[in-house]
Write an enzyme that holds these catalytic residues in place. Structure first.
Site, mmCIF file in Angstrom:
data_model
loop_
_atom_site.group_PDB
_atom_site.id
_atom_site.type_symbol
_atom_site.label_atom_id
_atom_site.label_comp_id
_atom_site.label_asym_id
_atom_site.label_seq_id
_atom_site.Cartn_x
_atom_site.Cartn_y
_atom_site.Cartn_z
ATOM 1 N N ARG A 54 0.872 -1.204 0.000
ATOM 2 C CA ARG A 54 0.000 0.000 0.000
ATOM 3 C C ARG A 54 0.895 1.235 0.000
ATOM 4 O O ARG A 54 1.366 1.732 1.032
ATOM 5 C CB ARG A 54 -0.915 0.019 1.218
ATOM 6 C CG ARG A 54 -1.806 1.255 1.292
ATOM 7 C CD ARG A 54 -2.793 1.356 0.169
ATOM 8 N NE ARG A 54 -3.756 0.242 0.216
ATOM 9 C CZ ARG A 54 -4.506 -0.118 -0.815
ATOM 10 N NH1 ARG A 54 -4.394 0.522 -1.951
ATOM 11 N NH2 ARG A 54 -5.349 -1.119 -0.720
ATOM 12 N N GLN A 74 -7.669 -7.564 -8.974
ATOM 13 C CA GLN A 74 -7.709 -6.121 -9.276
ATOM 14 C C GLN A 74 -6.293 -5.635 -9.569
ATOM 15 O O GLN A 74 -5.356 -5.964 -8.831
ATOM 16 C CB GLN A 74 -8.274 -5.397 -8.040
ATOM 17 C CG GLN A 74 -7.853 -3.949 -7.895
ATOM 18 C CD GLN A 74 -8.960 -2.962 -8.141
ATOM 19 O OE1 GLN A 74 -9.854 -3.197 -8.939
ATOM 20 N NE2 GLN A 74 -8.887 -1.856 -7.450
ATOM 21 N N ARG A 79 2.214 -6.674 -9.408
ATOM 22 C CA ARG A 79 2.605 -5.963 -8.187
ATOM 23 C C ARG A 79 2.769 -6.900 -6.997
ATOM 24 O O ARG A 79 3.185 -6.486 -5.925
ATOM 25 C CB ARG A 79 1.612 -4.863 -7.858
ATOM 26 C CG ARG A 79 0.201 -5.374 -7.561
ATOM 27 C CD ARG A 79 -0.718 -4.228 -7.205
ATOM 28 N NE ARG A 79 -2.090 -4.687 -6.986
ATOM 29 C CZ ARG A 79 -3.047 -3.921 -6.467
ATOM 30 N NH1 ARG A 79 -2.773 -2.663 -6.121
ATOM 31 N NH2 ARG A 79 -4.263 -4.380 -6.292
ATOM 32 N N HIS A 125 1.356 2.730 -10.447
ATOM 33 C CA HIS A 125 0.366 3.240 -9.487
ATOM 34 C C HIS A 125 1.061 4.090 -8.421
ATOM 35 O O HIS A 125 1.071 3.739 -7.227
ATOM 36 C CB HIS A 125 -0.341 2.039 -8.846
ATOM 37 C CG HIS A 125 -1.672 2.364 -8.236
ATOM 38 N ND1 HIS A 125 -1.826 3.180 -7.149
ATOM 39 C CD2 HIS A 125 -2.928 1.968 -8.565
ATOM 40 C CE1 HIS A 125 -3.099 3.271 -6.834
ATOM 41 N NE2 HIS A 125 -3.780 2.558 -7.669
ATOM 42 N N ASP A 170 -11.453 9.880 -7.949
ATOM 43 C CA ASP A 170 -10.914 8.727 -8.686
ATOM 44 C C ASP A 170 -11.182 8.977 -10.168
ATOM 45 O O ASP A 170 -12.209 8.633 -10.707
ATOM 46 C CB ASP A 170 -11.618 7.444 -8.237
ATOM 47 C CG ASP A 170 -10.912 6.194 -8.748
ATOM 48 O OD1 ASP A 170 -11.272 5.090 -8.287
ATOM 49 O OD2 ASP A 170 -10.000 6.325 -9.593
ATOM 50 N N GLU A 229 -1.040 8.591 -11.434
ATOM 51 C CA GLU A 229 -0.609 7.292 -11.965
ATOM 52 C C GLU A 229 -0.609 7.329 -13.497
ATOM 53 O O GLU A 229 -1.668 7.522 -14.113
ATOM 54 C CB GLU A 229 -1.572 6.206 -11.485
ATOM 55 C CG GLU A 229 -1.897 6.256 -10.004
ATOM 56 C CD GLU A 229 -3.216 5.594 -9.667
ATOM 57 O OE1 GLU A 229 -3.708 4.776 -10.482
ATOM 58 O OE2 GLU A 229 -3.781 5.898 -8.589
HETATM 59 O O1 TA6 Z 1 -5.884 3.843 -9.327
HETATM 60 C C1 TA6 Z 1 -7.054 4.145 -8.606
HETATM 61 C C2 TA6 Z 1 -7.720 2.843 -8.206
HETATM 62 O O2 TA6 Z 1 -8.120 2.113 -9.340
HETATM 63 C C3 TA6 Z 1 -8.887 3.147 -7.273
HETATM 64 O O3 TA6 Z 1 -10.123 2.866 -7.903
HETATM 65 C C4 TA6 Z 1 -8.624 2.253 -6.064
HETATM 66 O O4 TA6 Z 1 -9.196 0.987 -6.253
HETATM 67 C C5 TA6 Z 1 -7.102 2.213 -6.087
HETATM 68 O O5 TA6 Z 1 -6.790 2.021 -7.462
HETATM 69 C C6 TA6 Z 1 -6.453 1.215 -5.173
HETATM 70 O O6 TA6 Z 1 -6.674 -0.097 -5.629
HETATM 71 P P1 TA6 Z 1 -6.043 -1.307 -4.753
HETATM 72 O O7 TA6 Z 1 -6.390 -2.549 -5.505
HETATM 73 O O8 TA6 Z 1 -4.549 -1.056 -4.671
HETATM 74 O O9 TA6 Z 1 -6.674 -1.193 -3.397
#
Ligand code: TA6
Length: 252
Positions: A54, A74, A79, A125, A170, A229
């Site tokens: 994080r 996601q 990563r 990111h 966002d 990002e």
């Molecule tokens: O880059 C922005 C985003 O897509 C937000 O929608 C939020 O989900 C963030 O990434 C963090 O995502 P993560 O999977 O690292 O918690």
């Protein structure tokens, strides 16, 4: 220039700067320039490889966001791991981090080493430190069209050259010039971002509620961070067998 290799990370250093890259996802977790930490890393981030870090500059590949109908997590797997079982293609990623006294360059070379073409979206990111989110602005997005995920706005033209953050935000900006973006705070440029082969920019701050819902996001951390990002998320990259593609960001 110094390079120190520890069990879980590499530390780069020059006379006036340093950077730390964790082996977990090749995640940059620190970039100190002239004595100032530039990269936000939550003080509750999990650094043992069991979870994506994080903060820092996590690598998003082969998919930005959630991929419907796919087992991909996601933001893909780069990563956190290199689980080929999740993505049935033969590929190689070469990630190069270059530190100078006043800049940090990240370069991601994606190679199709197999016999089938594949498409991907990718993104760095990046979490940046700001002194106070209320005084921070993103410069260089004026006139660029964006989708605002929280408010379900699409194809919306940005009308400000200094985008401020006063609530959860966002936004996905598409077709952004490669040398336009900077984070500004109290009129001073904190960091400028130049890109190669990244057409899009995501601006994200989870603000109070969203960050409180993340166990690895330090309490109140939203006040001292801003994600800007660079990515290629609007139009995926397609690599034919044998092709490769290099994407870069240079932070100064
Ligand atoms: O880059 C922005 C985003 O897509 C937000 O929608 C939020 O989900 C963030 O990434 C963090 O995502 P993560 O999977 O690292 O918690």
């Amino acid at each position: 220039m110094g390079v120190t290799i520890a069990e879980d990370r590499v530390v780069l250093s020059t006379s006036t700067s340093s950077a730390v890259i964790y082996f977990t996802g090749a995640t940059i977790t620190s970039w100190v320039k002239a004595g100032r930490e530039m990269i936000f890393l939550s003080n509750t981030a999990v650094l043992d490889g069991t979870k994506a870090i994080r903060g820092g500059i996590p690598l998003v590949f082969p998919h930005f966001g959630a991929k419907e109908g796919s087992k991909l997590p996601q933001h893909g797997f780069a990563r956190l791991s290199s689980l080929k079982s999740l993505w049935p293609y033969d590929f190689k990623l070469i990630y190069t981090v270059t530190l100078t006294e006043d800049s940090l360059k990240s370069s991601l070379a994606s190679h199709n080493t197999g016999s089938a073409s594949f498409s991907f979206t990718s993104l760095f990111h990046s979490y940046f430190v700001v002194e106070n989110i209320s005084n921070a602005r993103v410069k260089g997005l004026n006139g660029i069209k964006y989708n605002e995920i929280i408010r379900n706005k699409t194809d919306f033209p940005e009308t400000s050259d200094l985008v401020g953050i006063t609530e959860e935000l966002d936004r996905r900006y598409f077709n952004v010039p490669s040398d336009a973006i900077a984070i500004v705070e109290n009129g001073e440029t904190v960091v400028s971002i130049k890109t190669k082969n990244f057409a899009d920019v995501v601006v994200w701050n989870p603000w109070i509620e969203k960050s409180a819902g993340m166990s690895d996001f330090e309490e109140g951390g939203y006040k001292r961070m801003l994600c800007v990002e660079v990515g290629q998320i609007g139009t995926p990259v397609t690599l034919e067998p044998g092709e490769n593609f290099v994407q870069e960001q240079i932070l100064q």
